[in-house]
Motif scaffolding. Sequence first.
Motif, mmCIF file in Angstrom:
data_model
loop_
_atom_site.group_PDB
_atom_site.id
_atom_site.type_symbol
_atom_site.label_atom_id
_atom_site.label_comp_id
_atom_site.label_asym_id
_atom_site.label_seq_id
_atom_site.Cartn_x
_atom_site.Cartn_y
_atom_site.Cartn_z
ATOM 1 N N GLN A 51 0.826 -1.207 0.000
ATOM 2 C CA GLN A 51 0.000 0.000 0.000
ATOM 3 C C GLN A 51 0.864 1.263 0.000
ATOM 4 O O GLN A 51 0.506 2.260 -0.634
ATOM 5 C CB GLN A 51 -0.935 -0.005 1.216
ATOM 6 C CG GLN A 51 -1.960 -1.119 1.207
ATOM 7 C CD GLN A 51 -2.867 -1.088 -0.008
ATOM 8 O OE1 GLN A 51 -3.216 -0.010 -0.511
ATOM 9 N NE2 GLN A 51 -3.266 -2.261 -0.486
ATOM 10 N N LEU A 54 1.972 1.751 -3.622
ATOM 11 C CA LEU A 54 0.899 2.292 -4.452
ATOM 12 C C LEU A 54 0.653 3.773 -4.152
ATOM 13 O O LEU A 54 0.382 4.568 -5.061
ATOM 14 C CB LEU A 54 -0.381 1.486 -4.235
ATOM 15 C CG LEU A 54 -0.365 0.033 -4.726
ATOM 16 C CD1 LEU A 54 -1.656 -0.679 -4.327
ATOM 17 C CD2 LEU A 54 -0.165 -0.031 -6.232
ATOM 18 N N GLY A 58 1.139 6.670 -6.974
ATOM 19 C CA GLY A 58 0.037 7.543 -7.384
ATOM 20 C C GLY A 58 0.330 9.001 -7.141
ATOM 21 O O GLY A 58 0.010 9.868 -7.983
ATOM 22 N N MET A 203 -8.037 7.975 -11.999
ATOM 23 C CA MET A 203 -7.662 6.686 -11.421
ATOM 24 C C MET A 203 -6.495 6.827 -10.452
ATOM 25 O O MET A 203 -6.448 6.163 -9.404
ATOM 26 C CB MET A 203 -7.310 5.692 -12.532
ATOM 27 C CG MET A 203 -8.458 5.384 -13.472
ATOM 28 S SD MET A 203 -9.951 4.814 -12.609
ATOM 29 C CE MET A 203 -9.322 3.361 -11.787
ATOM 30 N N GLN A 204 -5.529 7.710 -10.772
ATOM 31 C CA GLN A 204 -4.391 7.909 -9.874
ATOM 32 C C GLN A 204 -4.838 8.531 -8.558
ATOM 33 O O GLN A 204 -4.341 8.168 -7.485
ATOM 34 C CB GLN A 204 -3.337 8.792 -10.543
ATOM 35 C CG GLN A 204 -2.734 8.209 -11.790
ATOM 36 C CD GLN A 204 -1.942 6.944 -11.512
ATOM 37 O OE1 GLN A 204 -1.496 6.710 -10.404
ATOM 38 N NE2 GLN A 204 -1.781 6.111 -12.530
ATOM 39 N N GLN A 207 -6.637 5.776 -6.620
ATOM 40 C CA GLN A 207 -5.702 4.741 -6.185
ATOM 41 C C GLN A 207 -4.835 5.226 -5.028
ATOM 42 O O GLN A 207 -4.658 4.516 -4.036
ATOM 43 C CB GLN A 207 -4.824 4.319 -7.355
ATOM 44 C CG GLN A 207 -3.764 3.280 -7.003
ATOM 45 C CD GLN A 207 -2.904 2.914 -8.193
ATOM 46 O OE1 GLN A 207 -3.291 3.102 -9.327
ATOM 47 N NE2 GLN A 207 -1.731 2.403 -7.926
ATOM 48 N N SER A 208 -4.292 6.425 -5.141
ATOM 49 C CA SER A 208 -3.429 6.932 -4.072
ATOM 50 C C SER A 208 -4.221 7.225 -2.798
ATOM 51 O O SER A 208 -3.744 6.945 -1.693
ATOM 52 C CB SER A 208 -2.702 8.196 -4.540
ATOM 53 O OG SER A 208 -3.630 9.193 -4.924
ATOM 54 N N LYS A 210 -7.064 5.753 -1.879
ATOM 55 C CA LYS A 210 -7.431 4.455 -1.317
ATOM 56 C C LYS A 210 -6.233 3.790 -0.642
ATOM 57 O O LYS A 210 -6.357 3.202 0.441
ATOM 58 C CB LYS A 210 -7.977 3.550 -2.419
ATOM 59 C CG LYS A 210 -8.419 2.183 -1.932
ATOM 60 C CD LYS A 210 -8.948 1.337 -3.085
ATOM 61 C CE LYS A 210 -9.320 -0.067 -2.611
ATOM 62 N NZ LYS A 210 -9.812 -0.902 -3.732
#
Length: 308
Positions: A51, A54, A58, A203-204, A207-208, A210
């Motif tokens: 995590q 990611l 992001g 999406m970035q 994603q970041s 989350k």
Amino acid sequence: MCNNASRSLNIRALEKIMHAPMSFFDTTPMGRVLNRFTKDTDALDNEIAEQLRLFCFGIGNMIGILILCCIYMPYFTIVIPFLFMYAVSSFSYYQSTAREVKRIEGVQRSIVYSTFDEILQGSDTIKLYGNTELFINKNKDQINTMNEAYYLTNALQRFFAVTLHFASGCLNLVVTMLCASNAFPISGASSGLLVSYLVSFSMQLIQSSKAAGQLEQLLNSVERVCEYAVDLPQEASYRTEPPNTPSAENWPIQGSISFRDVCLRYRPALPYVLKNLTIDIKPHEKIGICGRTGAGKSTIMTALPCVV
């Protein structure tokens, strides 16, 4: 770094468990201990590092996209603080709930492990009394309760994703309208580059965000392992200096035992079992302790090493 931290915390927690007092094992379900060394340790070994990767990936991509937009559209810089404040406020609103739900899931998982361990140990007795179906249903109910928190975590993540999709969609709309209206001297190739990157910005951002939420929630596992690795009470040291005892020729000097207003309890939160006990046992006397169950016979023997 994560592997070294996980290994260090796991070894320290195991050493603390091996030296924990008996009162800890009397009051702590075994499933709670197993949860520290299974699910929580797995989070330290694998999930936290992933995590974190990611999140950094992001954030790096989003910074690059925003810099690209600011180069082609200088006035776009005005939008960035508002976008940042909206993302932070949405994240705080989401995370304040998701963090507590994750804690509830961890507690419910410990109950499932504890019940499963009890069923394994008492399987012969359960079969003897024909209560197999009762304990199967009990285990199912506890698993369903644990999954309620897990499904609620997924629902919160989807709510957060929809919120960020809305913010990213508004940002895409504004930039696309600016490119199409020729408000800035941008070529068609540059406009296509900006729009294509802003599509991935959504999406970035999700994603970041989350990953940041998951990272903070997974730190509950670090908190739970640190509770055992740092704050767990310990027994006295296994190795102590030998006391100053008399020489073998003169020992024992006196064989008497004296209790003077002795009070004893097994744990700080429990009431006293012995209250102001006073006994004088002379040398060469043979003493018998009689009483009903729970009168304190074994407790007196337990108090003997504490008498000075």
